[in-house]
Design a protein around this motif. Sequence first.
Motif, PDB file in Angstrom:
ATOM      1  N   PHE A 144      -8.482  76.831  19.063  1.00 19.84           N
ATOM      2  CA  PHE A 144      -8.179  75.422  19.432  1.00 19.84           C
ATOM      3  C   PHE A 144      -9.413  74.554  19.677  1.00 19.84           C
ATOM      4  CE2 PHE A 144      -4.547  77.885  21.857  1.00 19.84           C
ATOM      5  CZ  PHE A 144      -3.610  77.585  20.669  1.00 19.84           C
ATOM      6  N   THR A 145     -10.559  75.270  19.917  1.00 17.78           N
ATOM      7  CA  THR A 145     -11.810  74.755  20.091  1.00 17.78           C
ATOM      8  C   THR A 145     -12.247  73.977  18.905  1.00 17.78           C
ATOM      9  OG1 THR A 145     -12.486  76.075  22.190  1.00 17.78           O
ATOM     10  CG2 THR A 145     -14.186  74.808  20.986  1.00 17.78           C
ATOM     11  N   THR A 146     -12.097  74.715  17.778  1.00 20.05           N
ATOM     12  CA  THR A 146     -12.644  74.341  16.429  1.00 20.05           C
ATOM     13  C   THR A 146     -11.731  73.074  15.953  1.00 20.05           C
ATOM     14  OG1 THR A 146     -13.583  76.525  16.064  1.00 20.05           O
ATOM     15  CG2 THR A 146     -13.159  75.214  14.192  1.00 20.05           C
ATOM     16  N   HIS A 147     -10.399  73.654  15.950  1.00 22.26           N
ATOM     17  CA  HIS A 147      -9.385  72.466  15.023  1.00 22.26           C
ATOM     18  C   HIS A 147      -8.584  71.864  16.042  1.00 22.26           C
ATOM     19  CE1 HIS A 147     -10.697  74.183  11.464  1.00 22.26           C
ATOM     20  NE2 HIS A 147     -10.465  75.520  11.847  1.00 22.26           N
ATOM     21  N   GLY A 148      -8.558  72.076  17.222  1.00 20.06           N
ATOM     22  CA  GLY A 148      -7.440  71.401  18.327  1.00 20.06           C
ATOM     23  C   GLY A 148      -6.034  72.079  18.138  1.00 20.06           C
ATOM     24  N   TYR A 149      -5.059  71.759  19.118  1.00 19.69           N
ATOM     25  CA  TYR A 149      -4.033  72.443  19.171  1.00 19.69           C
ATOM     26  C   TYR A 149      -3.191  72.226  17.808  1.00 19.69           C
ATOM     27  CZ  TYR A 149       0.724  73.806  20.678  1.00 19.69           C
ATOM     28  OH  TYR A 149       1.827  74.314  20.580  1.00 19.69           O
ATOM     29  N   THR A 150      -2.844  71.222  17.314  1.00 19.80           N
ATOM     30  CA  THR A 150      -1.786  70.824  16.376  1.00 19.80           C
ATOM     31  C   THR A 150      -2.286  71.534  15.008  1.00 19.80           C
ATOM     32  OG1 THR A 150      -1.181  68.677  17.204  1.00 19.80           O
ATOM     33  CG2 THR A 150      -0.884  69.101  14.931  1.00 19.80           C
ATOM     34  N   ALA A 228     -11.973  75.337  25.349  1.00 19.07           N
ATOM     35  CA  ALA A 228     -10.652  74.845  24.849  1.00 19.07           C
ATOM     36  C   ALA A 228      -9.780  73.858  25.659  1.00 19.07           C
ATOM     37  CB  ALA A 228      -9.903  76.036  24.606  1.00 19.07           C
ATOM     38  N   GLU A 229      -9.861  73.951  27.032  1.00 13.64           N
ATOM     39  CA  GLU A 229      -9.206  73.095  27.914  1.00 13.64           C
ATOM     40  C   GLU A 229      -9.302  71.528  27.579  1.00 13.64           C
ATOM     41  OE1 GLU A 229      -8.701  71.666  32.645  1.00 13.64           O
ATOM     42  OE2 GLU A 229     -10.347  73.134  32.069  1.00 13.64           O
ATOM     43  N   THR A 230     -10.722  71.113  27.229  1.00 16.43           N
ATOM     44  CA  THR A 230     -10.825  69.846  26.744  1.00 16.43           C
ATOM     45  C   THR A 230     -10.011  69.267  25.617  1.00 16.43           C
ATOM     46  OG1 THR A 230     -13.104  70.135  27.585  1.00 16.43           O
ATOM     47  CG2 THR A 230     -12.679  68.291  26.103  1.00 16.43           C
ATOM     48  N   TYR A 231      -9.498  70.457  24.625  1.00 20.54           N
ATOM     49  CA  TYR A 231      -8.957  69.782  23.470  1.00 20.54           C
ATOM     50  C   TYR A 231      -7.373  70.100  23.888  1.00 20.54           C
ATOM     51  CZ  TYR A 231     -13.204  70.485  20.583  1.00 20.54           C
ATOM     52  OH  TYR A 231     -14.441  70.193  20.144  1.00 20.54           O
ATOM     53  N   LEU A 232      -7.007  71.172  24.543  1.00 19.80           N
ATOM     54  CA  LEU A 232      -5.676  71.204  24.985  1.00 19.80           C
ATOM     55  C   LEU A 232      -4.892  70.154  25.822  1.00 19.80           C
ATOM     56  CD1 LEU A 232      -5.439  75.179  25.218  1.00 19.80           C
ATOM     57  CD2 LEU A 232      -4.797  73.810  23.262  1.00 19.80           C
ATOM     58  N   ALA A 233      -6.001  69.580  26.857  1.00 21.37           N
ATOM     59  CA  ALA A 233      -5.373  68.610  27.501  1.00 21.37           C
ATOM     60  C   ALA A 233      -4.910  67.340  26.902  1.00 21.37           C
ATOM     61  CB  ALA A 233      -6.769  68.266  28.719  1.00 21.37           C
ATOM     62  N   VAL A 282     -16.186  65.634  33.484  1.00 20.42           N
ATOM     63  CA  VAL A 282     -15.065  65.544  32.293  1.00 20.42           C
ATOM     64  C   VAL A 282     -15.566  65.007  31.138  1.00 20.42           C
ATOM     65  CG1 VAL A 282     -12.817  65.385  31.439  1.00 20.42           C
ATOM     66  CG2 VAL A 282     -13.141  66.217  33.688  1.00 20.42           C
ATOM     67  N   GLY A 283     -16.311  63.814  31.671  1.00 15.42           N
ATOM     68  CA  GLY A 283     -16.853  62.872  30.543  1.00 15.42           C
ATOM     69  C   GLY A 283     -17.913  63.728  29.728  1.00 15.42           C
ATOM     70  N   HIS A 284     -18.912  64.518  30.409  1.00 15.71           N
ATOM     71  CA  HIS A 284     -19.543  65.101  29.747  1.00 15.71           C
ATOM     72  C   HIS A 284     -19.111  66.357  28.710  1.00 15.71           C
ATOM     73  CE1 HIS A 284     -23.505  63.505  30.968  1.00 15.71           C
ATOM     74  NE2 HIS A 284     -23.378  63.549  32.403  1.00 15.71           N
ATOM     75  N   PHE A 285     -17.964  66.858  29.274  1.00 20.52           N
ATOM     76  CA  PHE A 285     -17.417  67.839  28.445  1.00 20.52           C
ATOM     77  C   PHE A 285     -16.882  67.156  27.031  1.00 20.52           C
ATOM     78  CE2 PHE A 285     -15.642  70.952  32.010  1.00 20.52           C
ATOM     79  CZ  PHE A 285     -17.126  71.433  32.243  1.00 20.52           C
ATOM     80  N   HIS A 286     -16.174  66.075  27.200  1.00 21.43           N
ATOM     81  CA  HIS A 286     -15.679  65.338  26.129  1.00 21.43           C
ATOM     82  C   HIS A 286     -17.002  64.994  25.294  1.00 21.43           C
ATOM     83  CE1 HIS A 286     -11.401  65.357  26.339  1.00 21.43           C
ATOM     84  NE2 HIS A 286     -11.661  65.417  27.650  1.00 21.43           N
ATOM     85  N   LEU A 287     -18.024  64.331  25.859  1.00 20.54           N
ATOM     86  CA  LEU A 287     -19.077  64.004  24.962  1.00 20.54           C
ATOM     87  C   LEU A 287     -19.851  65.276  24.305  1.00 20.54           C
ATOM     88  CD1 LEU A 287     -20.814  61.413  27.354  1.00 20.54           C
ATOM     89  CD2 LEU A 287     -19.763  60.833  25.122  1.00 20.54           C
ATOM     90  N   TYR A 288     -20.015  65.954  24.953  1.00 19.87           N
ATOM     91  CA  TYR A 288     -20.787  67.318  24.409  1.00 19.87           C
ATOM     92  C   TYR A 288     -19.878  67.800  23.399  1.00 19.87           C
ATOM     93  CZ  TYR A 288     -24.371  70.600  25.184  1.00 19.87           C
ATOM     94  OH  TYR A 288     -25.672  71.410  24.966  1.00 19.87           O
ATOM     95  N   LEU A 289     -18.568  67.858  23.170  1.00 16.64           N
ATOM     96  CA  LEU A 289     -17.716  68.700  22.263  1.00 16.64           C
ATOM     97  C   LEU A 289     -17.621  67.706  21.138  1.00 16.64           C
ATOM     98  CD1 LEU A 289     -15.150  70.581  24.587  1.00 16.64           C
ATOM     99  CD2 LEU A 289     -17.262  71.466  23.129  1.00 16.64           C
ATOM    100  N   THR A 290     -17.848  66.355  21.226  1.00 16.91           N
ATOM    101  CA  THR A 290     -17.567  65.445  20.139  1.00 16.91           C
ATOM    102  C   THR A 290     -18.937  65.159  19.403  1.00 16.91           C
ATOM    103  OG1 THR A 290     -17.351  63.606  21.823  1.00 16.91           O
ATOM    104  CG2 THR A 290     -15.418  64.587  21.118  1.00 16.91           C
TER     105      THR A 290
END
Length: 332
Positions: A144-150, A228-233, A282-290
């Motif tokens: 999920f972290t690598t490719h997202g849920y879908t 993974a929560e960042t993507y699953l959210a 939460v903002g840093h989580f998203h920035l860091y993973l993108t």
Amino acid sequence: MANLRNTAWFALAVQRRRIDLGLARTDVPTLGGPSAPTMAKIETGYGVLTSAALGRLELAMEWTPGSAARALSADIKSLQDVLDAVGYDDHRSPAPQHGWPHHARPASSDWSTDSDWDSSSGKRLQPRATRTRAALVAAAAREFTTHGYTAASLNIILDRADCSKGAMYFHFSCKAELADGVLTDAEQLYTAIAERWRTAESAHPLDAIACLVDAIADEHTAQPLVRAETYLALEPRLRTRRPSRVWESALRELAAKATDLGCIRPEFSADTMVRALTAAIVGHFHLYLTEGVPGGHESPTLKTRLSESVETVFAAMATPQYLAPATTARPA
């Protein structure tokens, strides 16, 4: 022997055994077992089964004579009782043609064996089943972290977990349930962290907030479950499952304590501080993973960013009483 009423537990035991043997329902009659329509009835968990049908079932399932009747006796109180009655050996099984039927699944409070609870399903798991579930959840979190849920692939998850589809379907009926399992385990991690700093009586509430945020950064760095929560959210069906609510609640409680101590400026409230901190985290989580850095990240980078955000919020909202140089250093 009198006719016996079928049960959902017996239905699951039969389906698991048939899958273990690599049989389709249409294969069962060729081995002396019940007809395919009768097998379909048995595996729905409904109806009354004749002694003749049970005898044929035992023959095809390679169960000892009388075991099916024992599995349907009034003394049976759980799925594990059924499995014990038929002598089921929990081992890696081939992939099923279909997931476990939802209508045949017992209530979670009734699904008990003798070892660890699976908090996402309410099942009590044996040690091997516990390890299998943990491997599936860990592999799913990485996918999920690598490719997202879908775009996540169940086949890749199974390969990483070294697990069969049959074993997966015992724990999770679909990808959505796997995702829910990931979020459940992430929530457990957050609960342990939040409880430590929420109850740290020797620490100043604002120091405890800073330490809690540091610990969140460490877990986000080290645990795919948390990342993974960042993507699953982003998945609509999973938006109501937010493990982060655990640490948000702890932040709110600590900020309220800081307010009671007079350490938050009167123009700000505890909720204002928590909203600012949550948005930063939460903002840093998203920035860091993108930012294009796959997989895990070096802990100091994220921790430093979040520490800067905490210090900025404190500088704006904390009183001089807290910000004075004489303030006790943060606990380790």
